[in-house]
Design a protein around this motif. Structure first.
Motif, short mmCIF file in Angstrom:
data_model
loop_
_atom_site.label_atom_id
_atom_site.label_comp_id
_atom_site.label_asym_id
_atom_site.label_seq_id
_atom_site.Cartn_x
_atom_site.Cartn_y
_atom_site.Cartn_z
N THR A 196 -1.43 2.75 -2.51
CA THR A 196 -2.17 4.01 -2.32
C THR A 196 -1.23 5.21 -2.21
O THR A 196 -1.63 6.33 -2.49
CB THR A 196 -3.05 3.96 -1.05
OG1 THR A 196 -2.24 3.69 0.09
CG2 THR A 196 -4.15 2.91 -1.17
N THR A 204 0.83 -1.21 0.00
CA THR A 204 0.00 0.00 0.00
C THR A 204 0.86 1.26 0.00
O THR A 204 0.45 2.28 -0.53
CB THR A 204 -0.94 0.05 1.22
OG1 THR A 204 -0.17 -0.02 2.42
CG2 THR A 204 -1.95 -1.08 1.19
N ALA A 263 -8.29 7.46 -8.57
CA ALA A 263 -8.31 7.59 -7.11
C ALA A 263 -7.35 8.68 -6.62
O ALA A 263 -7.38 9.05 -5.44
CB ALA A 263 -7.95 6.25 -6.46
N SER A 310 -2.83 -2.59 -4.84
CA SER A 310 -3.20 -2.04 -3.53
C SER A 310 -2.46 -0.74 -3.20
O SER A 310 -2.76 -0.10 -2.19
CB SER A 310 -2.90 -3.06 -2.43
OG SER A 310 -3.62 -4.25 -2.65
N SER A 336 -5.56 2.22 -7.25
CA SER A 336 -5.79 2.59 -5.85
C SER A 336 -4.94 3.79 -5.43
O SER A 336 -5.11 4.30 -4.31
CB SER A 336 -5.46 1.41 -4.94
OG SER A 336 -6.26 0.30 -5.27
#
Length: 170
Positions: A118, A90, A164, A116, A140
């Motif tokens: 971010t 992430t 996103a 995943s 993401s």
């Protein structure tokens, strides 16, 4: 700071390890090939491992890795080929600094598979010429820092697919 230059190959047998802090291991030049066997690893901090040149080939086997900090690993020229297999990742920090820019030249093929991811920090990756082909597949991605990436002259076509994305620093 740590004095280790090389971790033993048997380090990969620590299969229950979840959090590993190797920051400030200034003499660390490589991680053992069996490092990819640390399948339960969730957090890996390699900040200021300034002599670390590469990640092991099997690094992509760390399927549970969520946070990877490679800040100020200024000798790191490339990421391993299977890097895109880090499906749980992430947060990735590959930033350098004004007096200590990163040597990273490119992102590996398959980087866009980090579904995943971010948060990505590439600040002071002054040798980075382009973003990987599938960069727009990072669906993401919310935070992206590309500040002081002086050789990065254009963003990939797929950049507009980063729906996103909330924070962008150029």
């Amino acid at each position: 700071g740590g004095a280790a230059r090389i971790l033993p190959e048997r380090f990969g047998e620590l299969v229950n390890l979840k959090d590993l802090d190797l920051r400030l291991c200034a003499k660390l030049v490589a991680l053992p090939e069996r490092f990819g066997d640390l399948v339960n690893l969730k957090e890996l901090d390699l900040r200021y491992c300034q002599k670390l040149v590469a990640l092991p080939k099997r690094f992509g086997q760390l399927r549970n890795l969520e946070t990877l900090n490679l800040e100020m690993c200024r000798s790191l020229v490339s990421l391993s080929e299977g890097f895109g297999e880090l499906k749980s990742l992430t947060s990735l920090n590959l930033s350098g600094g004004l007096m200590s820019p990163m040597a990273l030249r490119s992102l590996p093929e398959g980087f866009g598979k980090l579904e995943s991811l971010t948060s990505l920090n590439l600040e002071y990756c002054v040798s980075l010429v382009s973003l990987s082909e599938g960069f727009g597949e990072l669906e993401s991605l919310k935070t992206l820092n590309l500040a002081c990436c002086s050789k990065l002259v254009s963003l990939s076509e797929g950049f507009g697919k980063l729906k996103a994305l909330e924070t962008l620093n150029l």
